[in-house]
Every structure is written in structure tokens, then in C-alpha cells.
Design an enzyme around this catalytic site. Sequence first.
Site, PDB file in Angstrom:
ATOM      1  N   ARG A  51      37.462  47.404 -50.478  1.00 59.79           N
ATOM      2  CA  ARG A  51      37.624  46.220 -49.491  1.00 59.79           C
ATOM      3  C   ARG A  51      38.043  45.734 -49.964  1.00 59.79           C
ATOM      4  NH1 ARG A  51      32.453  43.620 -50.738  1.00 59.79           N
ATOM      5  NH2 ARG A  51      34.333  41.948 -52.173  1.00 59.79           N
ATOM      6  N   TYR A 103      49.434  32.681 -28.587  1.00 57.65           N
ATOM      7  CA  TYR A 103      48.617  33.259 -28.433  1.00 57.65           C
ATOM      8  C   TYR A 103      46.886  33.347 -27.727  1.00 57.65           C
ATOM      9  CZ  TYR A 103      45.390  37.384 -28.573  1.00 57.65           C
ATOM     10  OH  TYR A 103      44.721  38.337 -27.719  1.00 57.65           O
ATOM     11  N   ASP A 176      54.439  33.989 -35.529  1.00 55.31           N
ATOM     12  CA  ASP A 176      54.434  34.869 -35.046  1.00 55.31           C
ATOM     13  C   ASP A 176      54.951  36.184 -34.386  1.00 55.31           C
ATOM     14  OD1 ASP A 176      52.582  37.063 -33.256  1.00 55.31           O
ATOM     15  OD2 ASP A 176      51.103  35.481 -32.389  1.00 55.31           O
ATOM     16  N   LYS A 201      50.221  45.981 -31.285  1.00 55.98           N
ATOM     17  CA  LYS A 201      51.252  46.139 -30.146  1.00 55.98           C
ATOM     18  C   LYS A 201      52.506  46.631 -30.697  1.00 55.98           C
ATOM     19  CE  LYS A 201      48.490  43.157 -28.605  1.00 55.98           C
ATOM     20  NZ  LYS A 201      48.687  41.617 -28.542  1.00 55.98           N
TER      21      LYS A 201
HETATM   22  C1  PLP Z   1      47.605  40.504 -29.616  1.00 54.35           C
HETATM   23  C2  PLP Z   1      48.568  39.258 -29.546  1.00 54.35           C
HETATM   24  C3  PLP Z   1      47.789  38.810 -31.087  1.00 54.35           C
HETATM   25  C4  PLP Z   1      46.507  39.238 -31.635  1.00 54.35           C
HETATM   26  O1  PLP Z   1      46.692  40.379 -31.842  1.00 54.35           O
HETATM   27  P1  PLP Z   1      45.088  41.601 -31.893  1.00 54.35           P
HETATM   28  O2  PLP Z   1      46.230  43.018 -32.640  1.00 54.35           O
HETATM   29  O3  PLP Z   1      44.488  41.817 -30.627  1.00 54.35           O
HETATM   30  O4  PLP Z   1      43.451  41.090 -32.561  1.00 54.35           O
HETATM   31  C5  PLP Z   1      48.839  37.885 -31.238  1.00 54.35           C
HETATM   32  N1  PLP Z   1      49.553  37.183 -31.467  1.00 54.35           N
HETATM   33  C6  PLP Z   1      50.207  37.901 -29.899  1.00 54.35           C
HETATM   34  C7  PLP Z   1      51.613  37.429 -29.618  1.00 54.35           C
HETATM   35  C8  PLP Z   1      49.550  39.121 -29.352  1.00 54.35           C
HETATM   36  O5  PLP Z   1      50.023  39.826 -28.120  1.00 54.35           O
END
Ligand code: PLP
Length: 380
Positions: A51, A103, A176, A201
Amino acid sequence: MTKNWSAATLLAQALGEVESEFGGIVPPIHVATTYIRSPDNSYPRGVAYGRDDNPTVSAPERVLARIENGEEALLFSSGMAAATAVFEALPFGAHIVVPRVMYWGLRKWLLDRHAVGRFRLDFADLHVAGALERVLRPQITALVWIETPSNPMWRVTDIKVIAEAVHEAGGLLAVDSTAATPLLTRPLDYGADIVMHSATKYLNGHSDVIAGALIFKRADHLFHSVKSYRHDVGPILGHFEAWLLLRGMRTLHLRVAKSCENALALATKFENHECIAEVLYPGLPKHPEHFLAGEQMSGHFGGMLSIRVVGGENAAIAVAGKVKLWKRATSLGGVESLIEHRASIEGPTTPVPADLLRLSAGIEDLDDLIADLDQALNAH
Ligand SMILES: *Cc1c(COP(=O)(O)O)cnc(C)c1O
């Protein structure tokens, strides 16, 4: 020796690491949840329990720390788990500032937490001069969160300018950087303290892993708080997913290059289409931050764009309904091109226009992508 390697080389060879037992050039998947203690009661190899840590998870963490130019990286079971871990490491009632367009899942979570008093939350339109300064509270604001290019309008935020303002007020800046990837923008080099990626992504890139990453400029108090949160609560990435992620990252540079090339060509091709009211893409000269994007994104503009369809919401949904090659699906950054009516997923409180379709350019043949989108636009 890896000191002078470029990002492409570091990624392709996953830092050039060779597995120590048999010399495998690909790491094994460590499935153990627990590790042996030495007779002297210590853990000489640094791992004790799954963990907390896992060698298969540490391998992509090392690559991410290196290519983002950070001291440490932590992987999580999703992008949301990574993002929320940063906020959860802040004290109760901490003041935080986030952008108006971001997001949607994170915005919703922050609003929910704000409603029960966990944070004091302010929104700022970072594209309006002075808007950030109006909500920053010197020596009180703990964290400012930005997203660039931001989802799904693809506005670009000047990380260096924001970092200076935030640091002057005594706060930390998190970025982000999911849409930019570590190849187009390295936010830590522009003064950010933390970078977050939804590794679901581009980093993984094959639409088969849900994962999130945080990269820290320094192994400081905040890093240790987030690490201990991950240890306490357990949102660490699974070992099999970590292994797939590292495999995906080996081709990140090739996939991102092709996606950027396709996105720029699509944006240019469809900019003046009679069924399209507007194409939102930083690579178009008329984009409000086109010049900044060119500087901050290493001369590329990303693989994401949005189109606003003439005729409003129903027309947009109808166009998405007519594609045959593009896949109607949420998410982004995979090898296959995706198209999505964004307002349908974000719900009635979304700031996103109802006529907007979000496009994630994959790595397919450009002419095939153009032909399919063109027939869908003309047929709706
Ligand atoms: C998809 C996404 C998230 C969230 O990520 P997950 O892996 O789906 O939890 C956060 N920020 C951006 C810009 C995203 O495209």
C-alpha cells in the site's frame, strides 16, 4: 551516463534501467504485497508493504521525475486520486484558488468539499488581468491550481507569470499538465511546485489504464504529506497498471508528435468549414494565447481541439452521431481519435458551450480523419 539523454531517449529506454536478477531490459511485475524483514528488524531494500510502495510503481515514477525535472514523483490509481491527494494534504479550511474552466470532475469535487467547509475556495478567470490578484490572500492562500491548456476550451495560461504572483503571496502552484504532456511543457521549469497528470491520457496512451501522477519540484514537506496520505489511504497505482504505463510511456514522444501534427492539420482544415462556428485550438494564429502557447509548448500546440457546430446543441450531437472512424467516447490522449459532446457529460452546471464537440486527435492517417469528420459535418 543518462545525464545528457534527451526526453525521447529517456522515455524509449525507460532511463536505460536493466533488471538486476536476469538482465531483462524490461522490468518484471512485482506482485508481492509484503516484503521480508532482515533479522536486525530493518527493511534494507526500502520496501515493506504494497500500500506504501512497489518496485513496479517506482520505475515509471523515476522516469516521470526525470522528464519533468522534479525531485520526486508519485503514482496514483487515477488522475483524480492524484489531484485530490494534493488538496487532502492541505490543512482543514485552507484557502485555495482554481480556474473557472478546468477539468469538470475536479471542479465538482472541490465544490462538494468546499460546501462542507473542508476548503475555502475561490475561482479566478486567469485570462482577465488582475483576476488572480483579487482573490489571492497574502500569507493565507495555500495553493493555486491551474490547468494548461485547459479542458475543453484549450486556453493557455502563462505558468511563469502565475508562479511569480502565487509565490509572492506565499502560496504554492500546482499545474494540471495532462493536455501538454511532459514533452511540450515542463511546468516545474517555469516555477510551478507540483505537476499533475491524468496518466490515463497521453502518458499511458492506449486507453487501457486509469492512472494519475504527481511530480514534485522538491522532496519537501508537501511531498512528504502527500506521500504519507497515499500510504495511509492507499490510492497507489496497481502493479500491473504501472507496468502497462511504463510500456506506454516508451512511445510517448512518437504518439504526442503525431497527435499534435494531426490536431494542427485538422484545426487548420476545418477552421473555415461552413458547418463550424469556431475551432478552438492554440495552434491557430487567431487563438488568444497563440504566441504564449508557441513559447510554453515547445513550438507545438497539443493534440486536443474543440469545434463549435453551427446550429447549436442538437446539431453538435447530430455530427457526433454521424462519425464512422472517430470514436464517440469520453477521455483523450489515446492512439485512437475520440469525439465527444462535452456538455452532455458535464451536466447543467457546466460553463462549456452546448454546441461544443471535443476532439482528441489520435495517431491515425490524417486524410482518413479529415474525410470522416467532413462527411459527418455535411450529413448532419
Ligand atoms: C481525465 C483528466 C483528469 C482526471 O483523470 P482520471 O485519470 O480520469 O481520474 C484530470 N485532469 C484532466 C485535464 C483530465 O483530462
